[in-house]
Design an enzyme around this catalytic site. Structure first.
Site, short mmCIF file in Angstrom:
data_model
loop_
_atom_site.label_atom_id
_atom_site.label_comp_id
_atom_site.label_asym_id
_atom_site.label_seq_id
_atom_site.Cartn_x
_atom_site.Cartn_y
_atom_site.Cartn_z
CG ASP A 136 35.11 49.11 62.71
OD1 ASP A 136 35.84 49.31 63.71
OD2 ASP A 136 33.91 48.76 62.80
CE LYS A 185 35.52 44.92 70.20
NZ LYS A 185 34.55 44.36 71.13
CG PHE A 220 29.60 43.35 65.07
CD1 PHE A 220 28.23 43.16 65.18
CD2 PHE A 220 30.25 44.01 66.12
CE1 PHE A 220 27.51 43.58 66.29
CE2 PHE A 220 29.54 44.44 67.23
CZ PHE A 220 28.17 44.22 67.32
C1 LIG Z 1 34.87 45.92 64.30
C2 LIG Z 1 33.92 46.42 65.35
N1 LIG Z 1 33.31 47.61 65.19
C3 LIG Z 1 32.48 48.09 66.10
C4 LIG Z 1 32.18 47.40 67.25
C5 LIG Z 1 31.24 47.97 68.26
O1 LIG Z 1 31.93 48.33 69.43
P1 LIG Z 1 31.15 48.57 70.79
O2 LIG Z 1 30.61 47.24 71.23
O3 LIG Z 1 32.20 49.12 71.74
O4 LIG Z 1 30.08 49.56 70.51
C6 LIG Z 1 32.79 46.15 67.48
C7 LIG Z 1 32.49 45.37 68.68
O5 LIG Z 1 32.70 44.20 68.78
C8 LIG Z 1 33.68 45.65 66.49
O6 LIG Z 1 34.28 44.47 66.66
#
Ligand SMILES: Cc1ncc(COP(=O)(O)O)c(C=O)c1O
Length: 426
Positions: free
Chosen positions: A242, A271, A141
């Site tokens: 990520d 986060k 994700f």
């Molecule tokens: C690994 C990862 N990357 C990107 C995102 C996207 O972040 P945002 O919801 O702040 O756009 C998330 C959100 O859960 C995530 O867990």
């Protein structure tokens, strides 16, 4: 005014005023919160193991974060960093450059959301390599923007009806012993992409979550990470970690990549970076970060001063309260309990975790098939008894634990009591 309305009244107004696409898990409305606890508008108390989806590693309203933001409120709340810069942005970049893995010159740029950090990491990788292709993984994700969706390895609900997505994005399976995908198979699948879909020298980056978040809290095995690094080195491809969910103390270290003996070229984070304020970042080797031309990176709100003030305080709290180590201890204790309950609960297929990034996966004991229904029951039973839990996983059969690392021991013990009943009685 809204705080006087009941949950039911608010629910009706919400349904009339906001689209269903913004799916909402709870049918009660937050009134106030403190550390690991949250109260709704009718005074009901919950222990918060969702933590705003992994945002509150330092808990709700940590006093140090509030003080830092109050001090900033009295100075200025917005100038747009790209117009009138401020020292705190630079200081935070310096601090992040110092705490991220890798002992070489690094730079950091700030954005607002995790998806934006991912978008920008891809932009930077393309600018540096001059190549278009990106490889991501099944179950990944990476956010809800167009490129975020393209990279995400789960169709429902994230990609349903939203295509076409940006091109030149390819997926390989993520290794999982439980689901029968070995490291070797996963690495072979990446190599097969170079045969079947795109030549290696047109690939800018391979992006992965060191521990998949939304996908089910599966940690990338050490030999998989090493194998990816080798593929990247062989073909001049960048490795992007990520760490939007796995970062900021969640895995027992500040960054999950610290558990591996290879380094990524770029790291995305968001986060818990600013403990509840919208802030994200891309960090990486200085020469890579400098590839985009001036004006190519940024955004009106990117690196907002209040969020940056909060993020500087988060780093202090992480250090002072030794939160990654505390998270490790709490995660170990949680895993111990979950493992103890296995004999009474045959639906538990696996208990796993890195530090405080712990999950339990449920399967039907008769068929071995993922059991989303049982998982939902556990979640609902816990919620009815005041414990907020999140599910995850491609089959919705995993409960992930995202308690604040600052949670008091007494509250943790209370939550474990509720969880025991929910798992055994669901
Ligand atoms: C690994 C990862 N990357 C990107 C995102 C996207 O972040 P945002 O919801 O702040 O756009 C998330 C959100 O859960 C995530 O867990």
């Amino acid at each position: 005014m809204t705080s006087k309305a009941t949950n039911q009244e608010l629910q009706q107004r919400k349904n009339a005023a906001t689209p269903r696409g913004v799916g909402v898990m709870c049918d009660f409305y937050a009134e106030r919160a403190s550390n690991a606890e949250l109260w709704d508008v009718e005074g009901r108390r919950f222990i918060d193991f969702a933590a705003g989806i992994a945002v509150l590693n330092t808990g709700h309203r940590h006093p140090k974060l509030l003080d830092a933001m109050r001090a900033q409120l009295d100075k200025f709340t917005h100038t747009a960093y790209q117009i009138v810069p401020y020292a705190s942005y630079v200081e935070l970049a310096e601090r992040i450059n110092a705490v991220t893995p890798g002992n070489y010159p690094k730079k950091t740029a700030f954005f607002s959301t995790g998806a934006e950090a991912v978008e920008n990491a891809i932009k930077i990788a393309r600018a540096y390599t001059g190549r278009p292709g990106v490889i991501a993984f099944g179950g990944a994700f990476h956010g809800r923007t167009m490129m975020g969706m393209a990279l995400t390895g789960k169709v429902a609900p994230y990609k349903l009806g939203f295509g076409p997505f940006p091109g030149e994005v390819f997926h390989a399976p993520f290794p999982s012993a439980l689901h029968g995908i070995t490291t070797e198979q996963a690495l072979d699948a990446v190599k097969a992409l170079f045969k079947n879909d795109i030549e290696a020298k047109r690939v800018a980056a391979i992006i992965l979550e060191p521990v998949q978040g939304e996908g089910g809290f599966y940690a990338a095995p050490a030999d998989f990470m090493r194998g990816l690094r080798a593929i990247c080195d062989e073909h001049g491809i960048l490795l992007i970690a990520d760490e939007v969910q796995s970062g900021y103390g969640r895995t027992g270290k500040l960054f999950a990549m610290e558990h591996y003996d290879v380094l990524p070229d770029l790291i995305t984070m968001a986060k818990s970076l600013a403990g509840g304020m919208p802030l994200s970042a891309v960090n990486g080797r200085a020469e890579i970060m400098d590839a985009p031309a001036p004006g190519g990176l940024g955004g009106t709100y990117a690196g907002n001063p209040l969020a940056v003030a909060s993020a500087l305080a988060v780093l202090e709290v992480m250090e002072e309260e030794k939160l990654p180590a505390r998270g490790q201890r709490l995660g170990d204790k949680l895993q111990e309990h979950l493992n103890e309950w296995r004999s009474a609960v045959p639906q538990i297929a696996e208990v796993r975790g890195v530090g405080a990034m712990v999950a339990v996966e449920f399967a039907d004991p008769a068929t071995g098939k993922p059991d989303a229904e049982y998982t939902k029951k556990v979640q609902q039973h816990a919620l009815n008894n005041g414990l907020l839990l999140l599910t995850c996983g491609s089959y919705g059969n995993v409960i992930r634990f995202l308690f604040p690392l600052t949670i008091p021991d007494t509250v943790m013990d209370e939550a474990l009591g509720i969880l025991a009943k929910a798992i055994k009685l669901a």
